[in-house]
Structure formats: C-alpha cells, structure tokens
Write a protein that holds these residues in place. Structure first.
Motif, PDB file in Angstrom:
ATOM      1  N   CYS A 129       0.929  -1.058  -0.011  1.00 45.62           N
ATOM      2  CA  CYS A 129      -0.161   0.070   0.019  1.00 45.62           C
ATOM      3  C   CYS A 129       0.926   1.217  -0.112  1.00 45.62           C
ATOM      4  N   VAL A 130       0.600   2.248  -0.651  1.00 49.83           N
ATOM      5  CA  VAL A 130       1.563   3.457  -0.939  1.00 49.83           C
ATOM      6  C   VAL A 130       1.716   4.246   0.167  1.00 49.83           C
ATOM      7  N   ILE A 131       0.362   4.167   0.985  1.00 48.52           N
ATOM      8  CA  ILE A 131       0.432   5.157   2.323  1.00 48.52           C
ATOM      9  C   ILE A 131       1.040   4.275   3.507  1.00 48.52           C
ATOM     10  N   CYS A 132       0.661   3.098   3.720  1.00 49.23           N
ATOM     11  CA  CYS A 132       0.789   2.565   5.092  1.00 49.23           C
ATOM     12  C   CYS A 132       1.893   1.295   4.873  1.00 49.23           C
ATOM     13  N   ASP A 133       2.361   0.903   3.903  1.00 51.55           N
ATOM     14  CA  ASP A 133       3.139  -0.298   3.487  1.00 51.55           C
ATOM     15  C   ASP A 133       2.683  -1.554   3.874  1.00 51.55           C
ATOM     16  N   SER A 134       1.562  -1.584   3.985  1.00 49.64           N
ATOM     17  CA  SER A 134       0.820  -2.756   4.331  1.00 49.64           C
ATOM     18  C   SER A 134       0.885  -3.924   2.949  1.00 49.64           C
ATOM     19  N   TYR A 135       0.881  -5.026   3.254  1.00 48.25           N
ATOM     20  CA  TYR A 135       0.944  -5.834   2.168  1.00 48.25           C
ATOM     21  C   TYR A 135      -0.525  -6.874   1.889  1.00 48.25           C
ATOM     22  N   VAL A 136      -1.442  -6.322   2.988  1.00 46.48           N
ATOM     23  CA  VAL A 136      -2.759  -7.190   2.966  1.00 46.48           C
ATOM     24  C   VAL A 136      -3.880  -6.363   2.607  1.00 46.48           C
ATOM     25  N   ARG A 137      -4.453  -7.199   1.751  1.00 45.15           N
ATOM     26  CA  ARG A 137      -6.029  -6.619   1.544  1.00 45.15           C
ATOM     27  C   ARG A 137      -6.025  -5.506   0.355  1.00 45.15           C
ATOM     28  N   PRO A 138      -5.285  -5.505  -0.969  1.00 41.78           N
ATOM     29  CA  PRO A 138      -5.549  -4.177  -1.745  1.00 41.78           C
ATOM     30  C   PRO A 138      -6.630  -3.991  -2.203  1.00 41.78           C
ATOM     31  N   CYS A 139      -7.141  -2.825  -2.292  1.00 40.64           N
ATOM     32  CA  CYS A 139      -8.582  -2.750  -2.465  1.00 40.64           C
ATOM     33  C   CYS A 139      -8.553  -1.827  -3.724  1.00 40.64           C
ATOM     34  N   THR A 140      -8.365  -0.499  -3.592  1.00 35.96           N
ATOM     35  CA  THR A 140      -8.385   0.631  -4.509  1.00 35.96           C
ATOM     36  C   THR A 140      -7.289   0.964  -5.384  1.00 35.96           C
ATOM     37  N   LEU A 141      -7.463   1.151  -6.681  1.00 37.11           N
ATOM     38  CA  LEU A 141      -6.331   1.537  -7.487  1.00 37.11           C
ATOM     39  C   LEU A 141      -5.688   3.019  -7.057  1.00 37.11           C
ATOM     40  N   VAL A 142      -4.451   3.149  -7.188  1.00 35.10           N
ATOM     41  CA  VAL A 142      -3.818   4.544  -6.959  1.00 35.10           C
ATOM     42  C   VAL A 142      -3.794   5.509  -8.160  1.00 35.10           C
TER      43      VAL A 142
END
Length: 137
Positions: free
Chosen positions: A30-43
C-alpha cells in the motif's frame, strides 16, 4: 515507506486519470501505510507525476513500474483513496425550460501519493559511497 520515513514528502497535487505503478521491489505494498494485505482501490496520480520520463515509474521509489499500485482496505476505509464527487449545475436553455447537468469527477482527498524527494537515508548513502569510492553493484 512514508509511514516509516517521516522525511519523505508526498506530491499531494490533485490526482488525474493516470494509474500509479509499483516496481518489483515495492510490488504489493500500500503506498500510504506499507501494508501487504487486502489491496482494494487503484492509486491515481497527478498528470505531472506521470509526464515524460516519469511515466510508468514506481510511486514509492521511482524504479521501473511492473504492476499497478493499490491502496489497502484500511486506507480505503479511512478515505485516503479516490472518491467520486457529483455536482449539479443548472443550465438556462432557450425559453423558460431549465436543464440540470450532473457533473462527476474523481478527486483524491489527500492528493497524489507519489514520493517527490529522496529522503535523508538515500542521500547519505550516495555521499558515503562517493566518499569511499565504492562503485554501484
């Protein structure tokens, strides 16, 4: 990356239609929080961050992009993702009739998430390598 490195700065301009990309090293983050889990919305990124040689580059580190960037589910719930706004405008047509036009556009609440500076750790590494004369591997 930006969550763990407070000296990194986001672009934060109004996002356009360009989709953010990630390199092999950053793929799945995730580009904000660096999480690798549950990608949801395109940047979505602004047009300036996707212009010329910057086109198709990684949103986080600037390397060549290989996959699309996503916000995680948590950042989407916190409304750090792209949202659609609808406005109505009244147009005066000929005569007495009035038409209503609905305008929809996408905007990013927090702006473009592309990192625009190198950060002190990469800058320090560059000058440290230069001082000792090490070549890049």
């Amino acid at each position: 990356m930006a969550k763990h490195h407070p000296d990194l700065i986001f672009c934060r301009k109004q996002a356009g239609v360009a989709i953010g990309r990630l390199c092999e090293k950053c793929d799945g983050k995730c580009v904000i929080c660096d999480s690798y889990v549950r990608p949801c919305t395109l940047v979505r990124i602004c047009d300036e961050c996707n212009y010329g040689s910057y086109q198709g580059r990684c949103v986080i580190c600037g390397g060549p992009g290989v996959s699309d960037a996503y916000y995680c589910k948590e950042c989407t719930i916190q409304e750090k993702d792209v949202s659609c706004h609808t406005f109505s405008c009244h147009l005066r047509a000929t005569g007495k009739s009035t038409d209503t036009l609905l305008l929809s556009f996408f905007s990013q609440r927090d702006g473009c998430p592309k990192i625009v500076n190198l950060g002190s750790s990469k800058t320090d590494l560059f000058y440290e390598r230069k001082k000792y004369g090490f070549k890049k591997r």
